[in-house]
Write an enzyme that holds these catalytic residues in place. Structure first.
Site, short mmCIF file in Angstrom:
data_model
loop_
_atom_site.label_atom_id
_atom_site.label_comp_id
_atom_site.label_asym_id
_atom_site.label_seq_id
_atom_site.Cartn_x
_atom_site.Cartn_y
_atom_site.Cartn_z
N ASP A 169 -8.06 7.06 -2.33
CA ASP A 169 -7.28 8.09 -3.38
C ASP A 169 -8.76 8.67 -3.80
OD1 ASP A 169 -8.83 6.63 -6.02
OD2 ASP A 169 -7.14 5.51 -5.74
N HIS A 216 -13.00 3.59 3.56
CA HIS A 216 -11.67 3.45 4.23
C HIS A 216 -10.95 5.13 4.48
CE1 HIS A 216 -10.73 -0.90 3.67
NE2 HIS A 216 -11.68 -0.88 4.60
N CYS A 225 -10.13 15.97 12.72
CA CYS A 225 -9.53 16.41 13.94
C CYS A 225 -10.16 15.57 15.15
CB CYS A 225 -10.23 17.83 14.51
SG CYS A 225 -9.71 18.33 16.20
N LEU A 278 -7.61 -8.90 -11.67
CA LEU A 278 -6.54 -9.38 -12.16
C LEU A 278 -6.32 -11.10 -12.16
CD1 LEU A 278 -4.53 -8.33 -14.25
CD2 LEU A 278 -2.73 -7.80 -12.21
N GLU A 279 -6.67 -11.25 -10.93
CA GLU A 279 -6.52 -12.98 -10.70
C GLU A 279 -7.70 -13.18 -9.76
OE1 GLU A 279 -2.63 -12.56 -9.02
OE2 GLU A 279 -3.35 -11.73 -7.40
N ALA A 313 -8.07 -4.15 -15.00
CA ALA A 313 -9.39 -3.20 -14.92
C ALA A 313 -9.55 -2.43 -16.32
CB ALA A 313 -9.06 -2.48 -13.71
C1 BV8 Z 1 -12.62 -3.33 11.41
C2 BV8 Z 1 -5.54 1.91 5.37
C3 BV8 Z 1 -14.44 -3.60 13.10
C4 BV8 Z 1 -6.00 2.84 4.33
C5 BV8 Z 1 -6.46 0.14 5.14
C6 BV8 Z 1 -7.48 -10.89 12.55
C7 BV8 Z 1 -6.56 -10.15 13.37
C8 BV8 Z 1 -6.87 -8.70 13.44
C9 BV8 Z 1 -7.65 -8.16 12.73
C10 BV8 Z 1 -8.57 -8.83 11.97
C11 BV8 Z 1 -8.62 -10.03 11.69
N1 BV8 Z 1 -9.52 -10.52 11.08
C12 BV8 Z 1 -10.22 -9.51 10.50
C13 BV8 Z 1 -9.77 -8.38 11.00
C14 BV8 Z 1 -9.92 -6.93 10.92
C15 BV8 Z 1 -9.20 -6.14 10.09
C16 BV8 Z 1 -8.79 -7.10 8.81
O1 BV8 Z 1 -9.50 -7.30 8.15
N2 BV8 Z 1 -7.51 -7.45 8.88
C17 BV8 Z 1 -7.08 -8.45 7.89
C18 BV8 Z 1 -5.92 -7.80 7.32
C19 BV8 Z 1 -6.94 -9.81 8.35
N3 BV8 Z 1 -10.11 -5.06 9.70
C20 BV8 Z 1 -10.15 -3.86 10.27
O2 BV8 Z 1 -9.49 -3.76 11.28
C21 BV8 Z 1 -11.08 -2.94 9.65
N4 BV8 Z 1 -12.04 -2.59 10.82
O3 BV8 Z 1 -12.79 -4.54 11.10
O4 BV8 Z 1 -13.67 -2.71 12.60
C22 BV8 Z 1 -15.81 -3.72 13.12
C23 BV8 Z 1 -16.30 -3.65 11.32
C24 BV8 Z 1 -17.46 -3.51 10.96
C25 BV8 Z 1 -18.42 -3.34 11.88
C26 BV8 Z 1 -18.01 -3.24 13.27
C27 BV8 Z 1 -16.79 -3.40 13.49
C28 BV8 Z 1 -10.72 -1.81 9.24
C29 BV8 Z 1 -10.05 -1.94 7.97
C30 BV8 Z 1 -9.41 -0.52 7.54
C31 BV8 Z 1 -8.36 -1.08 6.54
N5 BV8 Z 1 -7.51 0.10 5.93
N6 BV8 Z 1 -5.32 0.91 4.87
C32 BV8 Z 1 -4.73 3.22 3.33
O5 BV8 Z 1 -3.67 3.38 3.93
O6 BV8 Z 1 -4.75 2.99 2.30
S1 BV8 Z 1 -6.30 -1.48 4.28
C33 BV8 Z 1 -5.75 -1.30 2.78
O7 BV8 Z 1 -6.29 -2.70 2.14
C34 BV8 Z 1 -6.48 -0.43 1.87
O8 BV8 Z 1 -7.18 0.68 2.33
C35 BV8 Z 1 -7.06 -1.27 0.92
O9 BV8 Z 1 -8.10 -0.58 0.30
C36 BV8 Z 1 -7.49 -2.46 1.63
C37 BV8 Z 1 -7.95 -3.48 0.71
O10 BV8 Z 1 -7.00 -3.98 -0.04
P1 BV8 Z 1 -7.20 -4.02 -1.78
O11 BV8 Z 1 -7.92 -3.02 -2.30
O12 BV8 Z 1 -7.76 -5.43 -1.91
O13 BV8 Z 1 -5.59 -4.27 -2.30
P2 BV8 Z 1 -4.70 -5.62 -2.50
O14 BV8 Z 1 -3.44 -4.94 -3.04
O15 BV8 Z 1 -4.86 -6.44 -1.32
O16 BV8 Z 1 -5.38 -6.19 -3.68
C38 BV8 Z 1 -5.28 -5.59 -5.00
C39 BV8 Z 1 -6.10 -6.59 -5.93
O17 BV8 Z 1 -6.04 -5.79 -7.43
C40 BV8 Z 1 -5.24 -7.86 -6.09
O18 BV8 Z 1 -6.18 -9.03 -5.92
C41 BV8 Z 1 -4.62 -7.79 -7.60
O19 BV8 Z 1 -4.62 -9.02 -8.40
C42 BV8 Z 1 -5.59 -6.58 -8.26
N7 BV8 Z 1 -4.89 -5.95 -9.38
C43 BV8 Z 1 -3.71 -5.37 -9.50
N8 BV8 Z 1 -3.63 -4.79 -10.57
C44 BV8 Z 1 -4.72 -4.91 -11.03
C45 BV8 Z 1 -5.89 -5.73 -10.48
N9 BV8 Z 1 -7.00 -5.92 -11.04
C46 BV8 Z 1 -7.47 -5.37 -11.88
N10 BV8 Z 1 -6.34 -4.51 -12.79
C47 BV8 Z 1 -5.34 -4.30 -12.51
N11 BV8 Z 1 -4.23 -3.47 -13.21
#
Ligand code: BV8
Length: 244
Positions: A95, A110, A118, A204-205, A221
Site C-alpha cells: 500500500d 515487496h 513491464c 498486536l501479539e 499500532a
Molecule cells: C525470496 C506479495 C530469495 C505482495 C508477498 C520455504 C519454502 C518455500 C519458500 C520459502 C521457504 N522458506 C522461505 C521461503 C522464501 C519465501 C518465504 O518466506 N516463504 C514463507 C511463506 C515460508 N520468501 C520469498 O519467496 C521471498 N523471496 O526469498 O527470494 C532471496 C532473498 C534475498 C536475497 C536473495 C534471494 C519473496 C517474498 C515476497 C512476499 N510477497 N506478497 C502482496 O500481494 O501484498 S508476502 C506478504 O507477506 C505481504 O507482502 C506481506 O507484506 C508479507 C508479510 O506479512 P505481514 O506483513 O507480516 O502480515 P501478516 O498478516 O502475516 O501479519 C500481520 C501482523 O500484524 C500479525 O502479527 C498481527 O498480529 C499484527 N496486527 C494485526 N492488526 C494489528 C496488528 N499489529 C498492530 N496493530 C494492529 N491493528
C-alpha cells in the site's frame, strides 16, 4: 557498530486500522485466496487475468476515501522529523500509506500496488487504474504489464540498501508483522549479528521471532506506535540535556 540511526520494518498490521486486511490473521487475505493462485510468477503465467483481478481489487480498495494513513504511520513521520539520526523505513506493505503520510527514506521491499512493471523493458510506471492482459507498456508498447509486486520466489527489492542501513543502525524496530516471510523475517537476526543495540517489537501479539527482541510492546499500532515514539523522543531529550 551502530550510530544514532534507526531502521523500522513495517508489515500489514500497521495498515489494519486504516481499513486494509492483513494476510495471516483470522479472515485475512490468505484465508480468502490461496497465495499459490495469485502471488507467484507461476500463477501469473498460468492465469494472468485472475492475478490482475486480485491486485485490481486491492488497488481499488486502497483508493477509497476511507483508507488513509493512521496515527501509527504519522508517528513514524514525527520520529523522522525529530530524531537527530537517520530513520529508514522498510515496508513489506504494497500500500502507499507511508508515502501518503509523508515518510522519507522509505523502501518498499515487496513492491507497490500503485505501480506497474513491464517484464520486457523493465519500465516501472505509476498505475492507479485496473491492469488487464491487454495493458500496454507506455514505453515499449508491448502488452503483458504486471503489477509491481514481489511475488513468492522473487527477490525482494533494495536488499543491499536495507542491509547497509542496518549495518549503521543502533535501533531496529519491527511493527505489525507476523515474521513469517523471509528475508524480511530474517532482518532481526541480521540486526543482532551487526550489533544493533536495541531491537524492539511493536505488534498486536508476539510474532514468530518475538524472543529475539529486547523490548516487546503488544497492542494496536495506533496506540503503541505513537506512545513508543513519544517515549523514545523524551528519553533522547533527557539524555542530551543531562550533564555528562
Ligand atoms: C525470496 C506479495 C530469495 C505482495 C508477498 C520455504 C519454502 C518455500 C519458500 C520459502 C521457504 N522458506 C522461505 C521461503 C522464501 C519465501 C518465504 O518466506 N516463504 C514463507 C511463506 C515460508 N520468501 C520469498 O519467496 C521471498 N523471496 O526469498 O527470494 C532471496 C532473498 C534475498 C536475497 C536473495 C534471494 C519473496 C517474498 C515476497 C512476499 N510477497 N506478497 C502482496 O500481494 O501484498 S508476502 C506478504 O507477506 C505481504 O507482502 C506481506 O507484506 C508479507 C508479510 O506479512 P505481514 O506483513 O507480516 O502480515 P501478516 O498478516 O502475516 O501479519 C500481520 C501482523 O500484524 C500479525 O502479527 C498481527 O498480529 C499484527 N496486527 C494485526 N492488526 C494489528 C496488528 N499489529 C498492530 N496493530 C494492529 N491493528
Amino acid at each position: 557498530m551502530g550510530q544514532d540511526n534507526i531502521v523500522i520494518l513495517t508489515g500489514a498490521g500497521i495498515s489494519q486500522e486504516s481499513g486494509l486486511d492483513t494476510f495471516r490473521d483470522e479472515g485475512g487475505i490468505w484465508s480468502q485466496v490461496k497465495l499459490e493462485d495469485v502471488a507467484t510468477p507461476e500463477a501469473f503465467h498460468r492465469d494472468p487475468a485472475k492475478v490482475h483481478s486480485f491486485y485490481n481489487a486491492r488497488r481499488k480498495r486502497l483508493q477509497e476515501s476511507a483508507v488513509k494513513p493512521n496515527n501509527a504511520h504519522l508517528a513514524l513521520v514525527r520520529l523522522q522529523n525529530e530524531w537527530p539520526g537517520e530513520v529508514t523505513v522498510v515496508t513489506q506493505n504494497v500500500d502507499d500509506l507511508h508515502d501518503r503520510a509523508g515518510t522519507r527514506n522509505l523502501i518498499h521491499m515487496h513492491g507497490e500496488l500503485v505501480k506497474a512493471r513491464c517484464p520486457t523493458c523493465n519500465l516501472t510506471t505509476s498505475w492507479t487504474g485496473p491492469l488487464t492482459v491487454a495493458s500496454q507498456c507506455p514505453s515499449c508498447r508491448l502488452d503483458g504489464l504486471r503489477p509491481h509486486i514481489v511475488w513468492f520466489g522473487e527477490v525482494p527489492l533494495e536488499m543491499r540498501r536495507i542491509y547497509a542501513a542496518l549495518e549503521k543502525a543502533s535501533i531496529f524496530v519491527s511493527i505489525g508483522t507476523s515474521g513469517n516471510v523471509y528475508p524480511a523475517a530474517g532482518l532481526i537476526a541480521y540486526a543482532h549479528k551487526q550489533g544493533v543495540e536495541r531491537c524492539v517489537e511493536l505488534n498486536l501479539e508476539p510474532s514468530e521471532s518475538s524472543r529475539l527482541f529486547d523490548e516487546r510492546i503488544y497492542g494496536r499500532a495506533t496506540d503503541v506506535v505513537p506512545a513508543w515514539v513519544e517515549k523514545l523522543l523524551r528519553q533522547r531529550s533527557k539524555s542530551s540535556s543531562s550533564p555528562s
